[in-house]
Design a protein around this motif. Sequence first.
Motif, PDB file in Angstrom:
ATOM      1  N   UNK A  89       0.860  -1.182   0.000  1.00 16.85           N
ATOM      2  CA  UNK A  89       0.000   0.000   0.000  1.00 16.85           C
ATOM      3  C   UNK A  89       0.889   1.221   0.000  1.00 16.85           C
ATOM      4  N   UNK A  90       0.465   2.277  -0.665  1.00 15.28           N
ATOM      5  CA  UNK A  90       1.242   3.525  -0.684  1.00 15.28           C
ATOM      6  C   UNK A  90       0.303   4.676  -0.354  1.00 15.28           C
ATOM      7  N   UNK A  91       0.840   5.669   0.346  1.00 13.12           N
ATOM      8  CA  UNK A  91       0.057   6.831   0.717  1.00 13.12           C
ATOM      9  C   UNK A  91       1.020   7.971   1.005  1.00 13.12           C
ATOM     10  N   UNK A  92       0.488   9.135   1.178  1.00  6.75           N
ATOM     11  CA  UNK A  92       1.275  10.299   1.569  1.00  6.75           C
ATOM     12  C   UNK A  92       0.830  10.754   2.950  1.00  6.75           C
ATOM     13  N   UNK A  93       1.787  11.218   3.735  1.00  5.93           N
ATOM     14  CA  UNK A  93       1.515  11.796   5.044  1.00  5.93           C
ATOM     15  C   UNK A  93       2.006  13.239   4.985  1.00  5.93           C
ATOM     16  N   UNK A  94       1.137  14.184   5.234  1.00  2.00           N
ATOM     17  CA  UNK A  94       1.512  15.593   5.197  1.00  2.00           C
ATOM     18  C   UNK A  94       1.988  16.046   6.577  1.00  2.00           C
ATOM     19  N   UNK A  95       3.175  16.669   6.609  1.00  2.00           N
ATOM     20  CA  UNK A  95       3.730  17.223   7.848  1.00  2.00           C
ATOM     21  C   UNK A  95       4.401  18.547   7.512  1.00  2.00           C
ATOM     22  N   UNK A  96       4.595  19.398   8.500  1.00  2.00           N
ATOM     23  CA  UNK A  96       5.348  20.623   8.299  1.00  2.00           C
ATOM     24  C   UNK A  96       6.822  20.294   8.362  1.00  2.00           C
ATOM     25  N   UNK A  97       7.588  20.789   7.395  1.00  2.00           N
ATOM     26  CA  UNK A  97       9.017  20.492   7.346  1.00  2.00           C
ATOM     27  C   UNK A  97       9.838  21.702   7.686  1.00  2.00           C
TER      28      UNK A  97
END
Length: 85
Positions: A77-85
């Motif tokens: 499974x693939x997904x994106x996780x959004x975080x502040x960098x």
Amino acid sequence: MEFGSSSRCQVRSEKMKYAVIYEKTATGYSAYVPDLPGCVAAAATLEETEDLMRGAIEMHLASMREDGDPIPAPTTLADYIAVFA
């Protein structure tokens, strides 16, 4: 010859959806399928890489069927996780 009458001709029973990982390279893009080790493609553009990858997956699976190897179920499974960098 009737379809299915040859031992080399096998009917595909279901459509499988494999995760493909695309990576930007210095010269374009490369891609691989985690569930199909050795199934890779690379090209100058993302679109070309996607086209090549589709063909690579089809050839990889055809080779596995021809060799009598079991076709692995897609499990990655693939997904994106959004975080502040």
